[in-house]
Write a protein that holds these residues in place. Structure first.
Motif, PDB file in Angstrom:
ATOM      1  N   GLY A 154     -35.860  51.777  33.524  1.00 34.47           N
ATOM      2  CA  GLY A 154     -34.708  52.606  33.177  1.00 34.47           C
ATOM      3  C   GLY A 154     -33.767  52.833  34.353  1.00 34.47           C
ATOM      4  N   ILE A 155     -33.728  51.859  35.247  1.00 35.28           N
ATOM      5  CA  ILE A 155     -32.866  51.985  36.438  1.00 35.28           C
ATOM      6  C   ILE A 155     -31.743  50.951  36.313  1.00 35.28           C
ATOM      7  CG2 ILE A 155     -32.796  51.651  38.955  1.00 35.28           C
ATOM      8  CD1 ILE A 155     -35.860  52.286  38.895  1.00 35.28           C
ATOM      9  N   ASP A 156     -30.522  51.350  36.677  1.00 34.05           N
ATOM     10  CA  ASP A 156     -29.406  50.409  36.621  1.00 34.05           C
ATOM     11  C   ASP A 156     -29.382  49.594  37.928  1.00 34.05           C
ATOM     12  OD1 ASP A 156     -27.021  49.063  36.637  1.00 34.05           O
ATOM     13  OD2 ASP A 156     -25.865  50.714  35.772  1.00 34.05           O
ATOM     14  N   SER A 157     -29.539  48.287  37.801  1.00 37.83           N
ATOM     15  CA  SER A 157     -29.625  47.430  39.002  1.00 37.83           C
ATOM     16  C   SER A 157     -28.316  47.427  39.801  1.00 37.83           C
ATOM     17  CB  SER A 157     -30.014  46.014  38.616  1.00 37.83           C
ATOM     18  OG  SER A 157     -29.079  45.489  37.713  1.00 37.83           O
ATOM     19  N   GLU A 158     -27.191  47.730  39.138  1.00 36.27           N
ATOM     20  CA  GLU A 158     -25.920  47.723  39.882  1.00 36.27           C
ATOM     21  C   GLU A 158     -25.951  48.773  40.984  1.00 36.27           C
ATOM     22  OE1 GLU A 158     -21.491  46.815  38.656  1.00 36.27           O
ATOM     23  OE2 GLU A 158     -22.120  48.752  37.890  1.00 36.27           O
ATOM     24  N   LYS A 159     -26.445  49.949  40.640  1.00 38.06           N
ATOM     25  CA  LYS A 159     -26.516  51.024  41.630  1.00 38.06           C
ATOM     26  C   LYS A 159     -27.510  50.644  42.735  1.00 38.06           C
ATOM     27  CE  LYS A 159     -24.341  54.821  42.153  1.00 38.06           C
ATOM     28  NZ  LYS A 159     -22.893  54.599  42.292  1.00 38.06           N
ATOM     29  N   VAL A 160     -28.604  50.001  42.298  1.00 37.05           N
ATOM     30  CA  VAL A 160     -29.624  49.600  43.275  1.00 37.05           C
ATOM     31  C   VAL A 160     -28.995  48.679  44.325  1.00 37.05           C
ATOM     32  CG1 VAL A 160     -31.771  48.295  43.605  1.00 37.05           C
ATOM     33  CG2 VAL A 160     -31.526  49.833  41.626  1.00 37.05           C
ATOM     34  N   PHE A 161     -28.281  47.662  43.831  1.00 36.45           N
ATOM     35  CA  PHE A 161     -27.755  46.686  44.798  1.00 36.45           C
ATOM     36  C   PHE A 161     -26.514  47.182  45.531  1.00 36.45           C
ATOM     37  CE2 PHE A 161     -30.771  44.089  42.516  1.00 36.45           C
ATOM     38  CZ  PHE A 161     -31.477  43.607  43.626  1.00 36.45           C
ATOM     39  N   GLU A 162     -25.862  48.195  44.974  1.00 37.01           N
ATOM     40  CA  GLU A 162     -24.795  48.848  45.743  1.00 37.01           C
ATOM     41  C   GLU A 162     -25.445  49.465  46.982  1.00 37.01           C
ATOM     42  OE1 GLU A 162     -22.519  51.685  43.392  1.00 37.01           O
ATOM     43  OE2 GLU A 162     -21.892  52.678  45.260  1.00 37.01           O
ATOM     44  N   GLY A 163     -26.568  50.109  46.748  1.00 36.06           N
ATOM     45  CA  GLY A 163     -27.280  50.750  47.864  1.00 36.06           C
ATOM     46  C   GLY A 163     -27.882  49.734  48.823  1.00 36.06           C
ATOM     47  N   VAL A 164     -28.438  48.685  48.277  1.00 34.94           N
ATOM     48  CA  VAL A 164     -29.060  47.654  49.127  1.00 34.94           C
ATOM     49  C   VAL A 164     -27.986  46.933  49.956  1.00 34.94           C
ATOM     50  CG1 VAL A 164     -30.355  45.475  49.105  1.00 34.94           C
ATOM     51  CG2 VAL A 164     -30.982  47.297  47.510  1.00 34.94           C
TER      52      VAL A 164
ATOM     53  N   LEU B  47     -25.163  47.786  51.052  1.00 43.01           N
ATOM     54  CA  LEU B  47     -24.459  48.510  52.118  1.00 43.01           C
ATOM     55  C   LEU B  47     -25.150  48.347  53.472  1.00 43.01           C
ATOM     56  CD1 LEU B  47     -23.331  51.709  50.222  1.00 43.01           C
ATOM     57  CD2 LEU B  47     -21.864  50.005  51.311  1.00 43.01           C
ATOM     58  N   ASP B  48     -26.359  47.868  53.453  1.00 39.96           N
ATOM     59  CA  ASP B  48     -27.054  47.545  54.701  1.00 39.96           C
ATOM     60  C   ASP B  48     -26.370  46.309  55.299  1.00 39.96           C
ATOM     61  OD1 ASP B  48     -28.860  46.479  56.597  1.00 39.96           O
ATOM     62  OD2 ASP B  48     -30.549  47.463  55.584  1.00 39.96           O
ATOM     63  N   ARG B  49     -25.838  46.447  56.513  1.00 41.77           N
ATOM     64  CA  ARG B  49     -25.059  45.349  57.071  1.00 41.77           C
ATOM     65  C   ARG B  49     -25.890  44.094  57.322  1.00 41.77           C
ATOM     66  NH1 ARG B  49     -21.884  47.870  61.862  1.00 41.77           N
ATOM     67  NH2 ARG B  49     -23.500  49.433  61.534  1.00 41.77           N
ATOM     68  N   ARG B  50     -27.213  44.287  57.444  1.00 37.70           N
ATOM     69  CA  ARG B  50     -28.055  43.103  57.627  1.00 37.70           C
ATOM     70  C   ARG B  50     -28.140  42.309  56.329  1.00 37.70           C
ATOM     71  NH1 ARG B  50     -33.308  46.226  59.246  1.00 37.70           N
ATOM     72  NH2 ARG B  50     -32.450  47.388  57.504  1.00 37.70           N
ATOM     73  N   ILE B  51     -27.806  42.962  55.216  1.00 38.58           N
ATOM     74  CA  ILE B  51     -27.980  42.309  53.909  1.00 38.58           C
ATOM     75  C   ILE B  51     -26.641  41.898  53.304  1.00 38.58           C
ATOM     76  CG2 ILE B  51     -28.889  42.621  51.559  1.00 38.58           C
ATOM     77  CD1 ILE B  51     -30.976  44.541  52.740  1.00 38.58           C
ATOM     78  N   GLY B  52     -25.709  42.839  53.201  1.00 32.85           N
ATOM     79  CA  GLY B  52     -24.380  42.530  52.640  1.00 32.85           C
ATOM     80  C   GLY B  52     -24.367  42.610  51.121  1.00 32.85           C
ATOM     81  N   PRO B  53     -23.190  42.933  50.546  1.00 21.62           N
ATOM     82  CA  PRO B  53     -23.124  43.207  49.103  1.00 21.62           C
ATOM     83  C   PRO B  53     -22.945  41.974  48.202  1.00 21.62           C
ATOM     84  CG  PRO B  53     -21.021  43.699  50.142  1.00 21.62           C
ATOM     85  CD  PRO B  53     -21.924  43.236  51.232  1.00 21.62           C
ATOM     86  N   ALA B  54     -22.542  40.835  48.758  1.00 20.88           N
ATOM     87  CA  ALA B  54     -22.166  39.703  47.897  1.00 20.88           C
ATOM     88  C   ALA B  54     -23.367  39.080  47.194  1.00 20.88           C
ATOM     89  CB  ALA B  54     -21.458  38.641  48.730  1.00 20.88           C
ATOM     90  N   PHE B  55     -23.092  38.516  46.044  1.00 18.65           N
ATOM     91  CA  PHE B  55     -24.093  37.733  45.297  1.00 18.65           C
ATOM     92  C   PHE B  55     -25.284  38.542  44.828  1.00 18.65           C
ATOM     93  CE2 PHE B  55     -22.993  33.294  44.846  1.00 18.65           C
ATOM     94  CZ  PHE B  55     -21.748  33.335  45.444  1.00 18.65           C
ATOM     95  N   PHE B  56     -25.039  39.811  44.546  1.00 15.83           N
ATOM     96  CA  PHE B  56     -26.103  40.653  44.009  1.00 15.83           C
ATOM     97  C   PHE B  56     -25.856  41.000  42.541  1.00 15.83           C
ATOM     98  CE2 PHE B  56     -27.861  42.449  48.219  1.00 15.83           C
ATOM     99  CZ  PHE B  56     -28.962  41.597  48.125  1.00 15.83           C
ATOM    100  N   GLY B  57     -24.885  40.331  41.903  1.00 11.73           N
ATOM    101  CA  GLY B  57     -24.617  40.606  40.490  1.00 11.73           C
ATOM    102  C   GLY B  57     -25.815  40.159  39.662  1.00 11.73           C
TER     103      GLY B  57
END
Ligand code: NAD
Length: 422
Positions: A233-243, A245-255
């Motif tokens: 019951g967790i929305d993955s969009e919010k999860v990867f928004e949070g993930v 934001l870590d500069r070691r990881i970056g936001p792209a390609f998490f759709g």
């Protein structure tokens, strides 16, 4: 410089037209006369936003020809941009590159000048210096790196944004094992302000594969977490928004959604896995990346059957046939396995795509192609398989919508709205 482009598909056309825009003189060559005729008439042989405008603006700077000798002899450097599809065992089919280079080799035979041949096609590390070099040497009766140049300049453009990607890339990779070829590449790319990596040919080839394999991994990773998140019951969009934001990881390609398709990621990952086996390296992460990706389209059908368990005789709508928005390319589109499954379950399919219906019709003649997205809404349920912007604003009132691409506004007024990973 004067450049010849061998292979006028997505990469060749964009490369040639963008270099023309920078002031170079381009000669396009392809075995497909139709593509040459279109280019000659100032039209794009493939769809890409803003490409046709660029073609019209630069038509005086390019010519098309079916005479390869003339093309190579009249230019300073040749780019090879032909396709490298998958073979049955996943390894790349180098035959188009070898056949193009065999023909180029013959033209080099009577050419007194040093002429660099640059492989832009994605080829397994070692191919350019191996079989490609051999065929060029054999047909030209000349020595690579001495009598003619050989290099690798892998392309990172994405379909749908190919022109801006080519003109303002994140980086440019120049692979050459002789100084004259590196010099030619360096000077050609001087106006580009991004970082440039100058390296050996086989390193350049590997950079391309490693980049695509990593991006594919990021998508499958997101989908694996997304599948679990949905159950929790967790929305993955919010999860990867949070993930992200870590500069070691970056936001792209998490759709998250139904996974990756297209002419590059699946085939390049397969090629890396298959090619590694020849070196007794059995890759473990990348087969799992493909496995996750193959499973995602099935999730859509599973969700659909939650609401319509027996699909026999049902009319199911599919919105999106291109592998991504802003392209007409349907190669390895996720709509393919989804539609196949829905048909196998006995349903009828009515589908719509703003650009890709003609290409898709060559794969599926047994479905109905709708004149508009609205016409698809007459179906009992609608599956969204490509994130075209126009699908965001439809009136989904009363419809069952299974969204594989997070076309968020689809939820408005729908009878049922379910996302793949949310
Ligand atoms: P494509 O299928 O759109 O175009 C290939 C062209 O080569 C076709 O027009 C075909 O007629 C022509 N051709 C084939 N054999 C030929 C020959 N012997 N002589 C002359 N022309 C010949 O392919 P594409 O999508 O442009 O991809 C080309 C290469 O670039 C591939 O290796 C691909 O992996 C790589 N690449 C593609 C993309 C992409 O987004 N499409 C991005 C980066 C790299």
């Amino acid at each position: 410089m004067k450049l010849s482009i061998v292979g006028c598909g997505y990469v060749g056309t964009v490369t040639g037209v963008c270099f023309a825009d920078l002031g170079h003189d381009i000669t396009f060559y392809d075995l497909d006369e139709k593509k040459l005729a279109l280019l000659g008439a100032g039209k794009a042989p493939i769809f890409e936003p803003s490409l046709e405008e660029l073609i019209r603006r630069n038509q005086h700077r390019f010519t098309t020809t079916s005479d390869l000798t003339g093309a190579v002899h009249d230019t300073d450097l040749t780019f090879v941009c032909v396709g490298t599809p998958s073979q049955e065992d996943g390894s790349i089919d180098l035959s188009y590159v070898l056949s193009a280079c065999s023909a180029i080799g013959k033209t080099l035979k009577n050419l007194p000048d040093f002429h660099p041949v640059i492989i832009k096609s994605t080829v397994f590390p070692g191919s350019t210096g191996g079989s490609i070099c051999s065929v060029l040497e054999k047909k030209s009766d000349k020595k690579a790196y001495v009598d003619f140049g050989l290099g690798s300049n892998p392309e990172f453009l994405r379909e749908g944004t190919a022109v801006p990607d080519f003109c303002t890339p994140d980086r440019i990779v120049l692979g050459a094992d002789d100084e004259r070829t590196m010099g030619a590449l360096r000077s050609l790319y001087t106006p580009f302000e991004c970082p440039k990596i100058e390296t050996a040919i086989r390193t350049a080839e590997m950079i391309k594969y490693a980049s695509n394999a990593f991006l594919a991994t990021k998508i499958s990773f997101a989908n694996e977490i997304g599948n679990l998140a949905k159950k929790l019951g967790i929305d993955s969009e919010k999860v990867f928004e949070g993930v992200g934001l870590d500069r070691r990881i970056g936001p792209a390609f998490f759709g998250t959604g139904i996974g990756f398709g297209g002419s590059c990621f699946p085939k390049d990952v397969r090629a890396l896995i298959a090619g590694a086996k020849d070196y007794d390296e059995h890759l473990r992460i990348l087969p799992a990346v493909l496995q996750v990706n193959e499973g995602q389209p099935l999730v859509v059908v599973r969700l659909l059957q939650k609401y319509l368990p027996d699909l026999r005789g049902r009319k199911i709508g599919v919105l999106g046939l291109a592998f991504k928005p802003d392209t007409d390319d349907v190669r390895e589109s996720r709509a393919i396995p989804i539609i196949r499954q829905v048909l196998d379950a006995g349903a009828e399919v009515i589908a719509y795509d703003p650009l890709a219906m003609e290409n898709f019709a060559s794969l599926f003649s047994e479905i109905t192609y709708a004149p508009s997205a609205e016409a698809v809404l007459s179906a009992e349920a609608v599956l969204i398989t490509t994130a075209w912007e126009e699908f965001e604003h439809l009136d989904y009132h009363g419809t069952i919508v299974i969204d594989g691409r997070r076309v968020a506004a689809a939820s408005r007024d729908a009878r049922v709205y379910e996302g793949v990973c949310w």
